[in-house]
Design a protein around this motif. Structure first.
Motif, PDB file in Angstrom:
ATOM      1  N   LYS A  12      -5.534  -3.298  -2.460  1.00  0.00           N
ATOM      2  CA  LYS A  12      -5.009  -4.549  -1.874  1.00  0.00           C
ATOM      3  C   LYS A  12      -5.702  -4.794  -0.551  1.00  0.00           C
ATOM      4  O   LYS A  12      -5.894  -3.875   0.230  1.00  0.00           O
ATOM      5  N   GLN A  13      -6.056  -6.019  -0.309  1.00  0.00           N
ATOM      6  CA  GLN A  13      -6.642  -6.353   0.987  1.00  0.00           C
ATOM      7  C   GLN A  13      -5.492  -6.380   1.987  1.00  0.00           C
ATOM      8  O   GLN A  13      -4.484  -7.030   1.760  1.00  0.00           O
ATOM      9  N   GLU A  14      -5.666  -5.655   3.106  1.00  0.00           N
ATOM     10  CA  GLU A  14      -4.604  -5.634   4.114  1.00  0.00           C
ATOM     11  C   GLU A  14      -4.350  -7.057   4.621  1.00  0.00           C
ATOM     12  O   GLU A  14      -5.282  -7.796   4.886  1.00  0.00           O
ATOM     13  N   GLY A  15      -3.092  -7.371   4.746  1.00  0.00           N
ATOM     14  CA  GLY A  15      -2.748  -8.648   5.353  1.00  0.00           C
ATOM     15  C   GLY A  15      -2.944  -9.858   4.447  1.00  0.00           C
ATOM     16  O   GLY A  15      -2.655 -10.957   4.841  1.00  0.00           O
ATOM     17  N   SER A  16      -3.483  -9.665   3.250  1.00  0.00           N
ATOM     18  CA  SER A  16      -3.599 -10.838   2.372  1.00  0.00           C
ATOM     19  C   SER A  16      -2.892 -10.536   1.056  1.00  0.00           C
ATOM     20  O   SER A  16      -3.457  -9.907   0.180  1.00  0.00           O
ATOM     21  N   PRO A  17      -1.611 -10.912   0.975  1.00  0.00           N
ATOM     22  CA  PRO A  17      -0.861 -10.637  -0.260  1.00  0.00           C
ATOM     23  C   PRO A  17      -1.513 -11.359  -1.432  1.00  0.00           C
ATOM     24  O   PRO A  17      -2.149 -12.387  -1.257  1.00  0.00           O
ATOM     25  N   CYS A  18      -1.369 -10.773  -2.614  1.00  0.00           N
ATOM     26  CA  CYS A  18      -2.036 -11.425  -3.755  1.00  0.00           C
ATOM     27  C   CYS A  18      -1.328 -12.709  -4.121  1.00  0.00           C
ATOM     28  O   CYS A  18      -0.142 -12.842  -3.934  1.00  0.00           O
ATOM     29  N   LYS A  19      -2.112 -13.599  -4.684  1.00  0.00           N
ATOM     30  CA  LYS A  19      -1.541 -14.823  -5.249  1.00  0.00           C
ATOM     31  C   LYS A  19      -1.376 -14.551  -6.731  1.00  0.00           C
ATOM     32  O   LYS A  19      -2.318 -14.679  -7.497  1.00  0.00           O
ATOM     33  N   GLU A  20      -0.156 -14.137  -7.090  1.00  0.00           N
ATOM     34  CA  GLU A  20       0.073 -13.721  -8.473  1.00  0.00           C
ATOM     35  C   GLU A  20       0.136 -14.930  -9.391  1.00  0.00           C
ATOM     36  O   GLU A  20       0.762 -15.933  -9.078  1.00  0.00           O
ATOM     37  N   LYS A  21      -0.546 -14.813 -10.516  1.00  0.00           N
ATOM     38  CA  LYS A  21      -0.499 -15.871 -11.536  1.00  0.00           C
ATOM     39  C   LYS A  21       0.051 -15.247 -12.823  1.00  0.00           C
ATOM     40  O   LYS A  21      -0.095 -14.059 -13.046  1.00  0.00           O
ATOM     41  N   HIS A  22       0.631 -16.099 -13.647  1.00  0.00           N
ATOM     42  CA  HIS A  22       1.228 -15.608 -14.896  1.00  0.00           C
ATOM     43  C   HIS A  22       0.642 -16.363 -16.082  1.00  0.00           C
ATOM     44  O   HIS A  22       0.425 -17.562 -16.009  1.00  0.00           O
ATOM     45  N   VAL A  23       0.419 -15.618 -17.150  1.00  0.00           N
ATOM     46  CA  VAL A  23      -0.074 -16.215 -18.391  1.00  0.00           C
ATOM     47  C   VAL A  23       0.824 -15.724 -19.519  1.00  0.00           C
ATOM     48  O   VAL A  23       1.232 -14.559 -19.523  1.00  0.00           O
ATOM     49  N   VAL A  24       1.138 -16.596 -20.453  1.00  0.00           N
ATOM     50  CA  VAL A  24       1.867 -16.170 -21.650  1.00  0.00           C
ATOM     51  C   VAL A  24       0.925 -16.332 -22.837  1.00  0.00           C
ATOM     52  O   VAL A  24       0.376 -17.405 -23.065  1.00  0.00           O
ATOM     53  N   LEU A  25       0.714 -15.225 -23.535  1.00  0.00           N
ATOM     54  CA  LEU A  25      -0.179 -15.222 -24.698  1.00  0.00           C
ATOM     55  C   LEU A  25       0.672 -15.155 -25.959  1.00  0.00           C
ATOM     56  O   LEU A  25       1.544 -14.293 -26.078  1.00  0.00           O
ATOM     57  N   LEU A  26       0.433 -16.089 -26.861  1.00  0.00           N
ATOM     58  CA  LEU A  26       1.124 -16.071 -28.147  1.00  0.00           C
ATOM     59  C   LEU A  26       0.362 -15.109 -29.034  1.00  0.00           C
ATOM     60  O   LEU A  26      -0.849 -15.233 -29.183  1.00  0.00           O
ATOM     61  N   SER A  27       1.049 -14.118 -29.606  1.00  0.00           N
ATOM     62  CA  SER A  27       0.355 -13.113 -30.414  1.00  0.00           C
ATOM     63  C   SER A  27       1.140 -12.854 -31.697  1.00  0.00           C
ATOM     64  O   SER A  27       2.273 -13.314 -31.831  1.00  0.00           O
ATOM     65  N   PRO A  28       0.571 -12.080 -32.625  1.00  0.00           N
ATOM     66  CA  PRO A  28       1.313 -11.777 -33.854  1.00  0.00           C
ATOM     67  C   PRO A  28       2.612 -11.018 -33.614  1.00  0.00           C
ATOM     68  O   PRO A  28       3.472 -10.995 -34.471  1.00  0.00           O
TER      69      PRO A  28
END
Length: 201
Positions: A12-28
């Motif tokens: 993790k870069q100190e002082g720069s929190p991650c910008k979390e992204k979310h993906v939903v994958l349709l699977s079998p």
């Protein structure tokens, strides 16, 4: 000290929190939720499901069900890898693995050693017992700790904890449920046989 495999894990870069992204994958096997940032994949969440498709021909194409317009590269790589795993498993070996960005995979620990050993040494269509994996990770007496590592695996399927079974041959527990584990093992076995049988055009 024995040299250890050093996985591609971005600190993790100190002082720069991650910008979390979310993906939903349709699977079998249902909707798979993936979270991550520019630095790496944080987590893959499998659906809690009691009904899985019978038969292993992928009945559902793998596709992104919802996700950000601008998907960070690790999430793009992760969805591409999972899509290949379900739909064209023979191609997963040629795809880049996404970087991982989860605290568990950044601390030097036996759990991390076990997960990396599993990722590198247990190939598609293979299975190992908890004890065999403990041996591979350098501590044959730590089969119970291997079970703990499997339970805390934040990146299931890519780090294939479903391939770890009991010495008796019983599939054992799995975060996504026992049916999911058996489905994944069966999917791999059938795809491997297809390739071995020269399932050409």
């Amino acid at each position: 000290m024995a040299s250890k495999l050093v996985p591609k894990v971005n600190p993790k870069q100190e002082g720069s929190p991650c910008k979390e992204k979310h993906v939903v994958l349709l699977s079998p096997v249902g909707k798979i939720e993936i979270s991550g940032c520019e630095t790496g994949v944080h987590e893959i969440k499998l659906p809690k499901t009691s009904v899985l498709p019978s038969g292993v021909e992928p009945s559902v194409a793998c596709e992104v069900y919802q996700g950000p317009e601008e998907m960070p590269e690790p999430l793009q790589q992760c969805t591409a890898w999972l899509r290949a795993y379900f739909c064209e498993p023979a191609t997963t070996g040629t795809l880049p693995l996404p970087a991982f960005h989860h605290p568990l995979l950044q601390r030097d620990s036996f759990t991390r050693q076990v997960l990396w050993t599993l990722l590198n040494d247990v190939k598609f269509g293979e299975a190992v017992s908890y004890k065999q994996l403990a041996d591979l990770a350098g501590n044959g007496r730590a089969a119970r700790a291997v079970g703990g590592a499997m339970r805390s695996n934040p990146i299931p399927i890519i780090i294939p904890c479903h391939r770890v079974i009991r010495s008796s041959g019983d599939s054992g527990n799995y975060g996504g449920g026992q049916q999911m584990k058996e489905w994944l093992l069966s999917h791999e076995r059938l795809q491997k046989e297809k390739v071995a049988g020269g399932g050409g055009p």
